[in-house]
Design a protein around this motif. Structure first.
Motif, short mmCIF file in Angstrom:
data_model
loop_
_atom_site.label_atom_id
_atom_site.label_comp_id
_atom_site.label_asym_id
_atom_site.label_seq_id
_atom_site.Cartn_x
_atom_site.Cartn_y
_atom_site.Cartn_z
N LYS A 103 0.82 -1.21 0.00
CA LYS A 103 0.00 0.00 0.00
C LYS A 103 0.86 1.26 0.00
O LYS A 103 0.47 2.28 -0.56
CB LYS A 103 -0.93 0.01 1.22
CG LYS A 103 -2.06 -1.00 1.15
CD LYS A 103 -3.07 -0.79 2.27
CE LYS A 103 -2.49 -1.09 3.63
NZ LYS A 103 -3.50 -1.01 4.72
N THR A 104 2.00 1.18 0.64
CA THR A 104 2.87 2.35 0.79
C THR A 104 3.68 2.64 -0.47
O THR A 104 3.89 3.81 -0.82
CB THR A 104 3.84 2.14 1.97
OG1 THR A 104 3.09 1.88 3.15
CG2 THR A 104 4.73 3.36 2.17
N MET A 105 4.12 1.61 -1.16
CA MET A 105 5.09 1.79 -2.22
C MET A 105 4.63 2.64 -3.41
O MET A 105 5.42 3.45 -3.93
CB MET A 105 5.59 0.43 -2.71
CG MET A 105 6.76 0.53 -3.67
SD MET A 105 8.17 1.51 -3.02
CE MET A 105 8.89 0.31 -1.90
N PRO A 106 3.39 2.53 -3.88
CA PRO A 106 3.02 3.37 -5.04
C PRO A 106 3.20 4.86 -4.78
O PRO A 106 3.77 5.58 -5.62
CB PRO A 106 1.54 3.01 -5.27
CG PRO A 106 1.43 1.61 -4.78
CD PRO A 106 2.32 1.56 -3.56
N SER A 107 2.73 5.36 -3.64
CA SER A 107 2.88 6.78 -3.34
C SER A 107 4.33 7.12 -3.05
O SER A 107 4.82 8.20 -3.43
CB SER A 107 1.99 7.18 -2.15
OG SER A 107 2.33 6.44 -0.99
N LEU A 108 5.06 6.20 -2.41
CA LEU A 108 6.47 6.44 -2.13
C LEU A 108 7.27 6.48 -3.43
O LEU A 108 8.15 7.35 -3.61
CB LEU A 108 7.02 5.36 -1.20
CG LEU A 108 8.53 5.42 -0.89
CD1 LEU A 108 8.91 6.77 -0.30
CD2 LEU A 108 8.90 4.29 0.07
N ALA A 109 6.98 5.58 -4.35
CA ALA A 109 7.67 5.57 -5.64
C ALA A 109 7.43 6.87 -6.40
O ALA A 109 8.36 7.45 -6.98
CB ALA A 109 7.20 4.38 -6.48
N ALA A 110 6.19 7.37 -6.37
CA ALA A 110 5.87 8.63 -7.04
C ALA A 110 6.62 9.78 -6.37
O ALA A 110 7.13 10.69 -7.05
CB ALA A 110 4.36 8.88 -6.99
N ASP A 111 6.70 9.74 -5.07
CA ASP A 111 7.42 10.76 -4.31
C ASP A 111 8.90 10.75 -4.66
O ASP A 111 9.51 11.80 -4.87
CB ASP A 111 7.22 10.48 -2.81
CG ASP A 111 7.83 11.53 -1.92
OD1 ASP A 111 7.74 12.72 -2.26
OD2 ASP A 111 8.40 11.17 -0.88
N VAL A 112 9.48 9.58 -4.73
CA VAL A 112 10.90 9.44 -5.07
C VAL A 112 11.17 9.97 -6.47
O VAL A 112 12.15 10.69 -6.71
CB VAL A 112 11.35 7.97 -4.93
CG1 VAL A 112 12.72 7.75 -5.57
CG2 VAL A 112 11.39 7.57 -3.46
N LYS A 113 10.29 9.62 -7.40
CA LYS A 113 10.46 10.07 -8.79
C LYS A 113 10.36 11.58 -8.91
O LYS A 113 10.96 12.19 -9.81
CB LYS A 113 9.43 9.38 -9.68
CG LYS A 113 9.69 7.88 -9.86
CD LYS A 113 8.58 7.21 -10.63
CE LYS A 113 8.82 5.70 -10.74
NZ LYS A 113 7.71 5.00 -11.44
N GLU A 114 9.60 12.18 -8.01
CA GLU A 114 9.47 13.65 -8.02
C GLU A 114 10.68 14.33 -7.41
O GLU A 114 11.09 15.40 -7.86
CB GLU A 114 8.21 14.04 -7.24
CG GLU A 114 7.97 15.54 -7.17
CD GLU A 114 6.75 15.89 -6.33
OE1 GLU A 114 6.74 16.98 -5.75
OE2 GLU A 114 5.82 15.05 -6.27
N LYS A 115 11.28 13.70 -6.42
CA LYS A 115 12.35 14.34 -5.65
C LYS A 115 13.76 14.07 -6.17
O LYS A 115 14.69 14.81 -5.86
CB LYS A 115 12.26 13.90 -4.18
CG LYS A 115 11.08 14.47 -3.41
CD LYS A 115 11.07 13.95 -1.98
CE LYS A 115 10.10 14.75 -1.10
NZ LYS A 115 8.72 14.57 -1.48
N PHE A 116 13.93 12.98 -6.95
CA PHE A 116 15.26 12.61 -7.41
C PHE A 116 15.30 12.53 -8.93
O PHE A 116 14.27 12.42 -9.59
CB PHE A 116 15.66 11.26 -6.80
CG PHE A 116 15.81 11.28 -5.30
CD1 PHE A 116 17.01 11.64 -4.71
CD2 PHE A 116 14.73 10.96 -4.49
CE1 PHE A 116 17.14 11.66 -3.32
CE2 PHE A 116 14.84 10.97 -3.10
CZ PHE A 116 16.06 11.33 -2.53
N ALA A 117 16.51 12.59 -9.47
CA ALA A 117 16.69 12.58 -10.92
C ALA A 117 16.25 11.25 -11.52
O ALA A 117 16.42 10.20 -10.90
CB ALA A 117 18.16 12.83 -11.25
N PRO A 118 15.68 11.28 -12.74
CA PRO A 118 15.18 10.05 -13.37
C PRO A 118 16.23 8.96 -13.51
O PRO A 118 15.92 7.77 -13.36
CB PRO A 118 14.71 10.54 -14.75
CG PRO A 118 14.38 11.98 -14.54
CD PRO A 118 15.38 12.48 -13.53
#
Length: 308
Positions: free
Chosen positions: A193-208
Motif C-alpha cells: 500500500k505504501t510503495m506506489p505513493s512512495l515511488a511517485a514521491d521518489v520520482k518527483e524528488k530525485f533525478a530520473p
C-alpha cells in the motif's frame, strides 16, 4: 517506545554479529557450510559486531543523550571518536571501516565543513550511511514536523552525499516509519500500500537516472517473487537495500530473516544488520533468539542507550 527502539537496535546488532563471519564468503561456500549461529571471525570472538552497529549506536547516542535533538556536529564527533578510539565498538576495537566513511571522517577531523565531508562521486555509492540510518526512524516519529528528506539527506551526507545513497536511505526510513506507526499490520500488505505513493514521491524528488535504478522495488508483489539468484548482496547501496528488504519480506520470523541475509554472503553483516532493524521492529524483542542475544558482545551499550 523503548521496547520498539530496543528491538530494532538489537536486530541491527544481532544481524551484524551473525553476518560478520560470513562477510566476503560466496554463496557457493555458504550453501555448503551455512551459518546458523554466532561464531568467531577474523575480526573477533563470536558475538562481535562491526562498524554497522557501532555507527548506529553513535547516531543513537547523539539523539538519546541530547534529548532527541539533531546535532550533526555531535554525531560526527562520535564518528571521529569511534574511528580513532573505538567509541561504541566491542572492546574499543574499531573494525571494518569503509573507504568512503574513513575519508569523510578524516575530512571532518581535518576541519572540512560537515556539508562537504561526504563523498558525492559515483564510486562513493556504498552502503555506509544506509547501515547506520535506522535511529532516524525514531527521531522522525518524535519530530513529526521535521522534513523527512532533508533530515535523511543531511545525516547521510556526513559520509555519503551522493543522491543515490540519500535516495536509498529515504526509502528505507519512510518504510521504517510505516512499520513503526502501523504496528500489527501485515508487513507485505502495508508495504504494498505504501510503495506506489512512495515511488511517485521518489520520482518527483530525485533525478530520473537515479530513480530508475530502484524500479524493481516499486512493485512489491513482483519484487518478493524474485529468486535468490536475482538478489545481489554487495556493498553497493542499491544491492544492499534490495537484499535487506527481500530477506525481510520473504520470511515470516526474525530468525529466518537474519539467516537468509547472512547466508547471501558478500556484504553479509551489513545486509543482515539492515534487515535486522526492520525484523526487530516488526517482530519484537521476544522474537530474537535468546541464544543470539546472550552471545552478543557489547550489548550493555544497547540496553543503556535504549533506556532499559
Amino acid at each position: 517506545m523503548n521496547n520498539k527502539l530496543l528491538s530494532m537496535i538489537m536486530g541491527v546488532a544481532v544481524g551484524d554479529a551473525l553476518g560478520l563471519p560470513a562477510q566476503f564468503y560466496s554463496r557457493k561456500v555458504l550453501d555448503k557450510y551455512p551459518l546458523v549461529k554466532m561464531v568467531e571471525s577474523e575480526e573477533g570472538a563470536a558475538g562481535t559486531y562491526s562498524d554497522d552497529t557501532a555507527m548506529t549506536l553513535c547516531t543513537l547516542a547523539s539523539f538519546t543523550e541530547n534529548n532527541w535533538q539533531l546535532d550533526l556536529q555531535d554525531i560526527m564527533n562520535r564518528f571521529i571518536d569511534w574511528y580513532g578510539h573505538g567509541y561504541m565498538a566491542v572492546n574499543h576495537k574499531t573494525i571494518d571501516v569503509g573507504i568512503a566513511t574513513r575519508k569523510a571522517i578524516q575530512r571532518a577531523y581535518d576541519g572540512v565543513p560537515l556539508d562537504k565531508c561526504g563523498g558525492a562521486d559515483e564510486w562513493d555509492c556504498g552502503n555506509g550511511s544506509l547501515m547506520r540510518i535506522s535511529p532516524i526512524i525514531f527521531y522522525l516519529q518524535r519530530n513529526a514536523q521535521a522534513d523527512i528528506l532533508k533530515t535523511v539527506s543531511i545525516i547521510s551526507s556526513l559520509t555519503h552525499a551522493h543522491q543515490r545513497c540519500i535516495m536509498c536511505c529515504y526509502i528505507y526510513v519512510v518504510l521504517g516509519l510505516q512499520l513503526l506507526n502501523n504496528s500489527g499490520q501485515d508487513k507485505t500488505e502495508l508495504l504494498k500500500k505504501t510503495m506506489p505513493s512512495l515511488a511517485a514521491d521518489v520520482k518527483e524528488k530525485f533525478a530520473p537516472d537515479e530513480t530508475g535504478l530502484l524500479a524493481r522495488l516499486y512493485d512489491i508483489e513482483k519484487f518478493i517473487n524474485l529468486s535468490r539468484d536475482e538478489i545481489k548482496s554487495s556493498g553497493y547501496v542499491i544491492d544492499t537495500l534490495e537484499a535487506s528488504l527481500w530477506c525481510f519480506l520473504t520470511t515470516d520470523n526474525f530468525k529466518d530473516c537474519i539467516l537468509k541475509a547472512v547466508n547471501l554472503g558478500d556484504d553479509a553483516d551489513t545486509v543482515a544488520a539492515i534487515a535486522g532493524a526492520y525484523a526487530g521492529l516488526y517482530y519484537g524483542l521476544d522474537a530474537i533468539p535468546e541464544e543470539w542475544v546472550g552471545s552478543l558482545l557489547g550489548k550493555e551499550n544497547i540496553y543503556k542507550l535504549c533506556g532499559m
